[in-house]
Write a protein that holds these residues in place. Structure first.
Motif, PDB file in Angstrom:
ATOM      1  N   HIS A   1      -5.500  -4.215  22.218  1.00  0.00           N
ATOM      2  CA  HIS A   1      -4.529  -4.867  21.335  1.00  0.00           C
ATOM      3  C   HIS A   1      -5.046  -4.997  19.902  1.00  0.00           C
ATOM      4  O   HIS A   1      -4.652  -5.900  19.159  1.00  0.00           O
ATOM      5  CB  HIS A   1      -4.139  -6.252  21.864  1.00  0.00           C
ATOM      6  N   VAL A   2      -5.925  -4.106  19.511  1.00  0.00           N
ATOM      7  CA  VAL A   2      -6.441  -4.084  18.137  1.00  0.00           C
ATOM      8  C   VAL A   2      -5.458  -3.325  17.256  1.00  0.00           C
ATOM      9  O   VAL A   2      -5.002  -2.226  17.605  1.00  0.00           O
ATOM     10  CB  VAL A   2      -7.834  -3.422  18.088  1.00  0.00           C
ATOM     11  N   GLY A   3      -5.106  -3.920  16.107  1.00  0.00           N
ATOM     12  CA  GLY A   3      -4.223  -3.246  15.171  1.00  0.00           C
ATOM     13  C   GLY A   3      -4.931  -2.083  14.489  1.00  0.00           C
ATOM     14  O   GLY A   3      -6.086  -2.208  14.061  1.00  0.00           O
ATOM     15  N   PHE A   4      -4.246  -0.950  14.392  1.00  0.00           N
ATOM     16  CA  PHE A   4      -4.868   0.232  13.800  1.00  0.00           C
ATOM     17  C   PHE A   4      -5.193   0.017  12.316  1.00  0.00           C
ATOM     18  O   PHE A   4      -6.213   0.498  11.829  1.00  0.00           O
ATOM     19  CB  PHE A   4      -3.957   1.447  13.969  1.00  0.00           C
ATOM     20  N   LEU A   5      -4.306  -0.687  11.607  1.00  0.00           N
ATOM     21  CA  LEU A   5      -4.567  -0.903  10.183  1.00  0.00           C
ATOM     22  C   LEU A   5      -5.787  -1.799   9.989  1.00  0.00           C
ATOM     23  O   LEU A   5      -6.586  -1.595   9.066  1.00  0.00           O
ATOM     24  CB  LEU A   5      -3.334  -1.536   9.519  1.00  0.00           C
ATOM     25  N   ASP A   6      -5.960  -2.778  10.876  1.00  0.00           N
ATOM     26  CA  ASP A   6      -7.152  -3.636  10.802  1.00  0.00           C
ATOM     27  C   ASP A   6      -8.412  -2.860  11.148  1.00  0.00           C
ATOM     28  O   ASP A   6      -9.511  -3.200  10.688  1.00  0.00           O
ATOM     29  CB  ASP A   6      -7.005  -4.815  11.761  1.00  0.00           C
ATOM     30  N   GLU A   7      -8.253  -1.816  11.953  1.00  0.00           N
ATOM     31  CA  GLU A   7      -9.393  -1.013  12.370  1.00  0.00           C
ATOM     32  C   GLU A   7      -9.957  -0.206  11.205  1.00  0.00           C
ATOM     33  O   GLU A   7     -11.183   0.010  11.128  1.00  0.00           O
ATOM     34  CB  GLU A   7      -8.975  -0.074  13.503  1.00  0.00           C
ATOM     35  N   ILE A   8      -9.090   0.239  10.305  1.00  0.00           N
ATOM     36  CA  ILE A   8      -9.553   1.131   9.229  1.00  0.00           C
ATOM     37  C   ILE A   8      -9.739   0.411   7.900  1.00  0.00           C
ATOM     38  O   ILE A   8     -10.261   0.991   6.950  1.00  0.00           O
ATOM     39  CB  ILE A   8      -8.560   2.294   9.027  1.00  0.00           C
ATOM     40  N   MET A   9      -9.309  -0.850   7.810  1.00  0.00           N
ATOM     41  CA  MET A   9      -9.403  -1.562   6.538  1.00  0.00           C
ATOM     42  C   MET A   9     -10.155  -2.876   6.709  1.00  0.00           C
ATOM     43  O   MET A   9     -10.042  -3.535   7.746  1.00  0.00           O
ATOM     44  CB  MET A   9      -7.995  -1.855   5.967  1.00  0.00           C
ATOM     45  N   GLN A  10     -10.884  -3.231   5.688  1.00  0.00           N
ATOM     46  CA  GLN A  10     -11.578  -4.504   5.649  1.00  0.00           C
ATOM     47  C   GLN A  10     -10.814  -5.455   4.727  1.00  0.00           C
ATOM     48  O   GLN A  10     -10.058  -5.009   3.861  1.00  0.00           O
ATOM     49  CB  GLN A  10     -13.010  -4.319   5.124  1.00  0.00           C
ATOM     50  N   PRO A  11     -10.978  -6.764   4.911  1.00  0.00           N
ATOM     51  CA  PRO A  11     -10.293  -7.713   4.020  1.00  0.00           C
ATOM     52  C   PRO A  11     -10.637  -7.436   2.557  1.00  0.00           C
ATOM     53  O   PRO A  11     -11.803  -7.273   2.195  1.00  0.00           O
ATOM     54  CB  PRO A  11     -10.836  -9.080   4.474  1.00  0.00           C
ATOM     55  N   GLY A  12      -9.641  -7.373   1.744  1.00  0.00           N
ATOM     56  CA  GLY A  12      -9.835  -7.096   0.317  1.00  0.00           C
ATOM     57  C   GLY A  12      -9.696  -5.643  -0.063  1.00  0.00           C
ATOM     58  O   GLY A  12      -9.656  -5.315  -1.265  1.00  0.00           O
ATOM     59  N   ASP A  13      -9.621  -4.730   0.929  1.00  0.00           N
ATOM     60  CA  ASP A  13      -9.453  -3.299   0.615  1.00  0.00           C
ATOM     61  C   ASP A  13      -8.035  -3.020   0.110  1.00  0.00           C
ATOM     62  O   ASP A  13      -7.086  -3.720   0.465  1.00  0.00           O
ATOM     63  CB  ASP A  13      -9.721  -2.454   1.859  1.00  0.00           C
ATOM     64  N   SER A  14      -7.917  -2.001  -0.713  1.00  0.00           N
ATOM     65  CA  SER A  14      -6.603  -1.589  -1.214  1.00  0.00           C
ATOM     66  C   SER A  14      -5.824  -0.901  -0.108  1.00  0.00           C
ATOM     67  O   SER A  14      -6.395  -0.241   0.756  1.00  0.00           O
ATOM     68  CB  SER A  14      -6.759  -0.648  -2.411  1.00  0.00           C
ATOM     69  N   MET A  15      -4.487  -1.028  -0.189  1.00  0.00           N
ATOM     70  CA  MET A  15      -3.645  -0.334   0.783  1.00  0.00           C
ATOM     71  C   MET A  15      -3.707   1.174   0.531  1.00  0.00           C
ATOM     72  O   MET A  15      -4.095   1.636  -0.546  1.00  0.00           O
ATOM     73  CB  MET A  15      -2.207  -0.839   0.657  1.00  0.00           C
ATOM     74  N   LEU A  16      -3.308   1.929   1.543  1.00  0.00           N
ATOM     75  CA  LEU A  16      -3.396   3.391   1.437  1.00  0.00           C
ATOM     76  C   LEU A  16      -2.532   3.917   0.299  1.00  0.00           C
ATOM     77  O   LEU A  16      -2.945   4.789  -0.469  1.00  0.00           O
ATOM     78  CB  LEU A  16      -2.964   4.023   2.763  1.00  0.00           C
ATOM     79  N   THR A  17      -1.302   3.383   0.184  1.00  0.00           N
ATOM     80  CA  THR A  17      -0.415   3.852  -0.884  1.00  0.00           C
ATOM     81  C   THR A  17      -0.967   3.482  -2.262  1.00  0.00           C
ATOM     82  O   THR A  17      -0.784   4.239  -3.218  1.00  0.00           O
ATOM     83  CB  THR A  17       0.970   3.229  -0.698  1.00  0.00           C
ATOM     84  N   GLU A  18      -1.638   2.367  -2.356  1.00  0.00           N
ATOM     85  CA  GLU A  18      -2.220   1.977  -3.634  1.00  0.00           C
ATOM     86  C   GLU A  18      -3.316   2.938  -4.055  1.00  0.00           C
ATOM     87  O   GLU A  18      -3.453   3.264  -5.243  1.00  0.00           O
ATOM     88  CB  GLU A  18      -2.762   0.550  -3.542  1.00  0.00           C
ATOM     89  N   ARG A  19      -4.111   3.390  -3.086  1.00  0.00           N
ATOM     90  CA  ARG A  19      -5.182   4.341  -3.413  1.00  0.00           C
ATOM     91  C   ARG A  19      -4.596   5.666  -3.915  1.00  0.00           C
ATOM     92  O   ARG A  19      -5.069   6.234  -4.911  1.00  0.00           O
ATOM     93  CB  ARG A  19      -6.041   4.610  -2.174  1.00  0.00           C
TER      94      ARG A  19
END
Length: 847
Positions: free
Chosen positions: A371-389
């Motif tokens: 039940h781990v969220g995929f977005l939480d798996e690849i991002m750390q708190p404070g990281d920019s969103m993929l679209t922002e990058r």
């Protein structure tokens, strides 16, 4: 107080006498060599402790005061220097003798110290003997303990070696068992993976296969299986299967992203999650789309591709040196450039939407087991969103390419500067599509609201150049209308039309973009101010521009023409503001106000002059008598002489000046503002004439019944000429109502004044001034009391207002009352209390 050196000597003496082994030996020797009798004799003759202490201090004091011995007490005593000085002084023998005396004195003091502390020294010797015996016992215990330790060590060493050997064997056996278990698990998982791959065919469950593959890899990483042949033989096949799983998953993932199929993207992301490679795979995809964005922007502005697409034989340098109108290939190249920019916008839109789609699936997808969220798996708190990058790369690449194109290619620069609204429209279209298509409830949009400013900022050089060209085009038109070398010229109607048309075109092109409309409006505002300044400079201000008695002068005609032209521009530009944002209207309002002000200033002096002329005609009413029955004022002709002059002046103004002003007002002026400047000034002129006549007609004194009829006759003539030649009197409002109310006021009985509604339509001063005509001679009017001419008193009323005028009227009433009281009369004229009553009851307002 003793010096530090003396204190150290005392301390040395004490330490030497109490703790030195040599003294102890000496004391022992003395004790053993002296008989009891000798010791007793010595102690009987030896000084007591106090005397010895005093002798010691005296000896030290003697050393300090002696010029030779005192040198030994200093901290930095140098024996070599002392000896050298003694030899050089010539009295070495005397110095040696002196030193011997000092030595003997010190020896005596030392012996005295030793004998005085004899018992104490003996006690310390006995303590040392006891310590030696204790040390002997301890040494024997230590030796016994060492022997016991050696026996224990000998007894334990052999069992320890045996246990160590067995423990090592057990550990090796345990490692072997764990290795066998791991090998068995690896082989079992490999078998499952092989069965899955062979049975699935083209419909292999990649997620399950990825899970098996990941478990095998984890086991291989946790346990070193190198050298295990049964595992090593399967490694090539395992790598091949892993590569196959990744390849199939990537194909499916890319296909799902292209079709924006959330289910497909989610299932193939699960494959990479099961393989433990979700984060690097997503990072790889983001890097890929970043590269595509950079490539797309670069391809759109690459001159070689533009030139090749149109098949032009012109090189980059030739195009850059050519004007837009030269060469058949230039229009085709320009069209190709716009097509590539459109393609670039479409590609950027597709890239951002695909990345947003991936981000959306990652945010929704969770592993069904952990039940781990995929977005939480690849991002750390404070990281920019993929679209922002990705958007950050798009903005940087777009800004860099635009800056390079602006400085390196005049062709691209000219194309984008001239067509900047189109370029900005493409950018806005991209942004609007992204905002619209990614506006999904519960999901962040692909780009933030501030993204528009980021991308538009990249176009700033082209925007600045476009605004400069826009300002230049409009400035050129204004400069052609008012040549600097020609003084007194006025624009033609065609030039005015071209300027207005150009302003309309500038606004119409940028109307789709609010911000660009605001910026262009600011430049238009500069042009309108420039037009107002140039027109103001051309306005004539000499006496010829203010004369109203003769025919229209060239200077007046020029001022009238300038005013009408400025009014036309003002009205037409105002009509263009309909439907524009409020910010645009606000930025243009000051310039339009300035333009309107100059248009008004061109003809205002003319109206001021005619007002003065008409007021002078009305003031002649005071030169005519309205008191006798046989008045010489032109009764036979129906109006007074002053009225004839007034009519002639109004008719002359109408025919010579006003006809040209009113006829020149274009339909645009009246349709937008509802009233031209000329009509407004004429309305004010007509209102002023009516009220000014009422004011001075009320001051006529004395006034007979026949005089009243004459005033009413003049009043009718005035109403007729004003209504026909100046302004429709029915549209004047309050001034005309006051004018009409004067007629019943003249014939109103004094007893009916207090209750008459007519008084509400007239200024209070008019009512009270008329009552002076019914008052006795003793009640002087303010005009006479203040010793002013009718013109001066009229100017005073204009400057002071109604409320202040009542104070002047009240002063005349008070003076009248004082005269009556001084004369001894008991009754006042009926007009006096009536004027007091009206003066306190009427609504006085400062004008």
């Amino acid at each position: 107080m003793a010096s530090p050196r003396v204190q150290r000597m005392n301390t040395t003496f004490n330490r030497t006498s109490s703790g030195s082994p040599r003294l102890q030996t000496l004391a022992s020797h003395k004790s053993s060599s002296l008989s009891r009798f000798d010791r007793d004799v010595f102690y009987e003759n030896a000084p007591d402790a106090a005397a010895a202490e005093a002798a010691s201090r005296a000896a030290i004091e003697e050393f300090k005061n002696d010029k030779i011995f005192s040198k030994f007490l200093v901290d930095d005593f140098n024996a070599t220097q002392f000896a050298s000085e003694a030899l050089s002084s010539g009295s070495a023998a005397a110095s040696s003798e002196k030193l011997q005396e000092g030595i003997q004195l010190l020896e005596r003091q030392l012996r005295s110290e030793v004998f005085l502390r004899h018992d104490e020294l003996l006690q310390q010797l006995s303590n040392l003997k006891e310590t030696e015996s204790v040390l002997t016992v301890v040494r024997a215990g230590v030796e016994s303990l060492q022997a016991s330790t050696q026996r224990v060590r000998a007894e334990i060493a052999e069992p320890y070696k045996h246990i160590k050997s067995k423990s090592k064997q057990l550990a090796s056996l345990h490692d072997t068992v764990e290795l066998l278990r791991t090998v068995i698990r690896v082989l079992k998982q490999m078998k499952r993976l092989q069965e899955l791959m062979e049975s699935g065919g083209s419909n292999v469950d990649l997620a399950k296969a990825a899970q098996f593959y990941n478990e095998i890899e984890i086991l291989r990483k946790e346990t070193d299986l190198a050298g295990v042949e049964v595992v090593d033989d399967e490694i090539p096949w395992l790598f091949e299967v892993g590569s196959q799983i990744k390849t199939e998953a990537m194909k499916g993932l890319e296909k799902g992203m292209e079709s924006l199929n959330q289910a497909e993207v989610g299932s193939f992301l699960q494959v990479y999650y099961n393989m433990g490679e979700l984060k690097p795979t997503v990072e790889s995809l983001i890097g890929k789309y970043k590269g595509l964005a950079i490539k797309s922007v670069s391809a759109a502005l690459e001159w070689k591709t533009i030139s090749a697409s149109v098949g032009s034989s012109l090189g980059s340098g030739a195009i850059q040196r050519s004007n837009a109108s030269q060469g058949a290939g230039i229009p085709r190249a320009r069209e190709s450039l716009w097509q590539k920019m459109g393609t670039c916008m479409d590609q950027l839109h597709g890239i951002v939407v695909v990345v947003w789609h991936l981000q959306r699936v990652l945010a929704k997808k969770r592993d069904p087991i952990t039940h781990v969220g995929f977005l939480d798996e690849i991002m750390q708190p404070g990281d920019s969103m993929l679209t922002e990058r990705v958007w950050e790369v798009v903005v940087k690449s777009f800004a860099s390419q635009m800056k390079s194109a602006f400085t390196a290619s005049s062709f691209v620069k000219d194309t984008f500067v001239v067509g900047y609204p189109k370029l900005l429209g493409m950018v806005n279209g991209l942004l609007e599509r992204l905002f619209r298509e990614t506006d999904v409830k519960g999901v962040p949009p692909a780009i933030k609201p501030e993204a528009r400013d980021q991308l538009v900022a990249a176009l700033e050089p082209f925007q600045t150049a476009y605004l400069g060209k826009s300002l230049g085009r409009l400035s050129e038109l204004v400069n052609s209308m008012f040549p600097a070398a020609v003084r007194g010229s006025i624009p033609s109607q065609e030039q005015i039309f071209r300027l207005v048309s150009r302003i309309h075109e500038e606004l119409d092109v940028v109307k789709p973009d609010v911000r660009l409309t605001f910026l262009v409006s600011r430049e238009i505002g500069k042009i309108l101010r420039l037009l107002a300044e140039r027109a103001e400079y051309q306005t004539s201000t000499g006496p010829e521009s203010r004369q109203v008695m003769g025919p229209l002068t060239p200077q007046q005609l020029k001022n009238i023409t300038l005013s009408l032209q400025l009014q036309d521009v003002h009205a037409r530009v105002t009509s263009m503001l309909v439907g524009l944002p409020s910010a645009t209207i606000e930025v243009l309002s000051p310039s339009l106000t300035a333009l309107h002000g100059v248009a008004s200033d061109c003809i205002t002096p003319l109206f001021k002059a005619i007002i003065e002329r008409l007021e002078n005609c009305i003031l002649q009413i005071h030169e005519q008598s309205f008191a006798t029955m046989d008045m010489d004022g032109g009764m036979g002709n129906g109006c007074s002489k002053y009225m004839e002059d007034l009519q002639k002046s109004i008719l002359h103004f109408r025919s010579e000046f006003l006809s040209k002003l009113l006829a020149g007002s274009t339909p645009a002026v009246t349709s937008i503002s509802g009233e031209s400047i000329s009509a407004g000034l004429t309305r004010k002129l007509a209102s002023r004439v009516l009220l000014f006549w009422v004011r001075h007609a009320a001051m006529v004194r004395p006034l007979s019944e026949l005089g009243k009829l004459q005033l009413i006759s003049d009043m009718a003539e005035l109403e007729l000429v004003v209504g026909q030649s100046l302004f429709p009197v029915e549209q004047l409002g309050a001034p005309y109502r006051a004018f009409r109310a004067f007629k019943p006021l003249v014939f109103l009985e004094s007893s009916e004044f207090a209750s008459s509604p007519v008084l509400q339509e007239l200024p209070p001063t008019v009512v009270l001034h008329h009552l002076y005509t019914r008052a006795p001679v003793e009640l002087e009017s303010p005009l006479k009391r203040m010793k002013l001419s009718p013109q001066q008193y009229s100017l005073w009323l204009d400057s002071q207002g109604e409320e202040h005028a009542w104070k002047g009227i009240k002063a005349t009433l008070d003076e009248y009352a004082a005269k009556i009281q001084a004369r001894g009369d008991k009754e006042f004229s009926p007009i006096y209390p009536l004027m007091l009553q009206l003066g306190t009851s009427l609504n006085w307002k400062s004008s």
